[in-house]
Write an enzyme that holds these catalytic residues in place. Structure first.
Site, short mmCIF file in Angstrom:
data_model
loop_
_atom_site.label_atom_id
_atom_site.label_comp_id
_atom_site.label_asym_id
_atom_site.label_seq_id
_atom_site.Cartn_x
_atom_site.Cartn_y
_atom_site.Cartn_z
N CYS A 275 -2.73 4.73 8.04
CA CYS A 275 -2.70 4.36 9.45
C CYS A 275 -1.49 4.94 10.15
O CYS A 275 -1.52 5.12 11.36
CB CYS A 275 -2.67 2.84 9.59
SG CYS A 275 -3.98 2.07 8.68
N GLN B 270 -4.75 -3.84 -2.31
CA GLN B 270 -4.27 -2.78 -3.21
C GLN B 270 -4.14 -3.25 -4.65
O GLN B 270 -3.94 -2.41 -5.54
CB GLN B 270 -2.92 -2.23 -2.72
CG GLN B 270 -2.99 -1.51 -1.39
CD GLN B 270 -3.78 -0.19 -1.45
OE1 GLN B 270 -4.06 0.34 -2.53
NE2 GLN B 270 -4.13 0.33 -0.29
N ASN C 297 0.81 -1.22 0.00
CA ASN C 297 0.00 0.00 0.00
C ASN C 297 0.84 1.27 0.00
O ASN C 297 0.42 2.31 -0.50
CB ASN C 297 -0.96 0.01 1.20
CG ASN C 297 -0.32 -0.45 2.47
OD1 ASN C 297 0.26 -1.52 2.52
ND2 ASN C 297 -0.40 0.35 3.52
N1 PLP Z 1 -4.51 -4.38 3.45
C1 PLP Z 1 -3.97 -3.38 2.76
C2 PLP Z 1 -2.78 -3.66 1.88
C3 PLP Z 1 -4.51 -2.09 2.83
O1 PLP Z 1 -3.95 -1.10 2.13
C4 PLP Z 1 -5.63 -1.87 3.67
C5 PLP Z 1 -6.19 -0.52 3.83
O2 PLP Z 1 -5.47 0.48 3.79
C6 PLP Z 1 -6.18 -2.96 4.36
C7 PLP Z 1 -5.59 -4.21 4.24
C8 PLP Z 1 -7.36 -2.81 5.24
O3 PLP Z 1 -8.56 -2.70 4.48
P1 PLP Z 1 -9.86 -2.10 5.15
O4 PLP Z 1 -9.64 -0.64 5.31
O5 PLP Z 1 -10.97 -2.40 4.20
O6 PLP Z 1 -10.03 -2.80 6.46
#
Ligand code: PLP
Length: 391
Positions: free
Chosen positions: A324, A178, A150
């Site tokens: 995050c 992603q 991401n």
């Molecule tokens: N995995 C990846 C690689 C992400 O970029 C994200 C969100 O930023 C998530 C998981 C989590 O997804 P969600 O926001 O739908 O819980």
């Protein structure tokens, strides 16, 4: 001021056609798909259609799609299922650059006695497949490695990984949150057992996700209760959002070529021009295969947060790392794992594009960013020293 939104790996705008398709399912067609009457039945039909559309984008069969509440739930469901299916296997493999949805769960499981291997990445953000080969053994329940990162957009060699994992009989899960909608995927010709996706990364609303579960792969549900999703995920279906996800997946298939040509060309031009105009800028993950929409740039001796604030004043919405981690001044765990020097990791900015971005927007970023970096370097004592040394 019209915003220039280049933070699409954090979340995306809901497509107008997606919103139009979900809208009737709030106040008019609000039936429960499990209800026996015609009112529930017509919603069930649309849920079935959505499942087919999601499956089509993945090259999967509709029965292999389980709707969830988000990418995080899909990741948790996959990993928790694997350790329940193989209670005798106490080893989990993941990587140091996973999203917290995977990494935090694995670290919590490590505290409960599981042996967790977090694979390293090199300076380009790539795995060493020999390290993976050496780590997988008969005790490994699951290998969970992301399809694409991401923060940097680096794509892992998923099929090579799958071949290694399968040799030892472990399950293979990939967090493709992603990747889905950005690069073509085909589960029918893949070694992936489980794959997570999330609606809000591909122009559907927040709060809807899906887990692809290969036919025949043993599974224990994360949420138990009612019989929804063929007993694989209890809870009344989020019908409007499921229908939205289906439409978003259909559109993603239609726009896939655009993503890989026009959007990629915009990203490549942004990358070329910014690195040419700003001294000492490096591309995080530059040596690796990357998503067509993502550009992570590191600028020596400036603070990512300061860059973001100044860009935000010009209407440009980017990110200093994953959504995050922004808001905290800790450099991102992904860039640290890649060995990006502290002074660069702090000054990293991620641009993530979508099909809504235009040439004019890219021109504006190319014009606005270089003076912002120059100004910030001139303001900081380290930056001034650095500028003096590089002149
Ligand atoms: N995995 C990846 C690689 C992400 O970029 C994200 C969100 O930023 C998530 C998981 C989590 O997804 P969600 O926001 O739908 O819980």
């Amino acid at each position: 001021m019209k915003e220039i939104y280049v933070d699409n790996n954090a979340t995306t705008r809901v497509d107008d056609a997606v919103f139009a398709e979900m809208r009737p399912y709030f106040c008019e067609l609000y039936g429960n798909p499990s209800s026996m009457h015609f009112f529930g039945g017509q919603v069930q039909k649309k849920v079935d259609e959505a499942r087919k559309r999601v499956a089509a984008l993945l090259g999967a069969s509709p029965d292999e799609i389980i709707f969830t509440a988000c990418g995080t739930e899909s990741d948790n469901a996959a990993i928790r299922s694997a350790i329940e299916v193989f209670p005798e296997r106490k080893h989990i493999i993941t990587s140091r650059v996973e999203h917290p949805a995977v990494l935090t769960l694995c670290r919590n499981l490590a505290k409960r006695g599981y042996r967790v291997t977090e694979l390293n990445v090199d300076g380009a953000g790539q795995l060493d497949l020999q390290e993976l080969k050496a780590a997988v053994d008969e005790d490994t329940a699951i290998v969970s490695l992301m399809y694409a990162n991401n923060e940097t957009g680096v794509v892992f060699p998923i099929e090579e990984i799958g071949a290694i994992v399968k040799e030892k009989g472990a399950l293979f899960h990939t967090d493709a949150v992603q990747a889905v909608g950005k690069i073509p995927l085909n589960m029918a010709a893949s070694s992936i057992d489980m794959l997570s996706l999330s609606g809000h990364k591909l122009h559907a609303p927040k709060g809807i996700g899906a887990l692809y579960l290969r036919k025949g792969v043993p599974f224990r549900p994360f949420l138990v209760g009612g019989h929804q999703e063929k007993n694989r995920r209890a809870g009344t279906e989020n019908t409007a959002s499921i229908i939205a996800l289906g439409k978003a997946c259909e559109l993603a298939g239609t726009f896939m070529d655009d993503e890989n040509c026009r959007v990629k060309a915009l990203r490549d031009r942004l990358e070329k021009e910014l690195t040419a105009r700003i001294p000492h800028a490096r591309i995080n993950g530059g040596g690796a295969e990357r998503l067509p929409n993502t550009l992570s740039l590191a600028f020596e001796f400036v603070e990512g947060e300061a860059i973001l604030l100044l860009l935000s004043e010009k209407g440009i919405c980017a990110s200093s790392g994953s959504a995050c981690t922004s808001g905290s001044l800790e450099p991102s765990h992904v860039l640290r794992a890649m060995g990006v020097p502290f002074t660069c990791a702090h000054g990293s900015i991620r641009f993530s594009l979508s099909r809504y971005n235009t040439d004019a927007e890219i021109d504006l970023i190319i014009r606005e960013l270089p003076p912002v970096i120059k100004r910030l370097r001139e303001m900081s004592p380290f930056g001034r020293e650095f500028l003096a040394a590089s002149n």
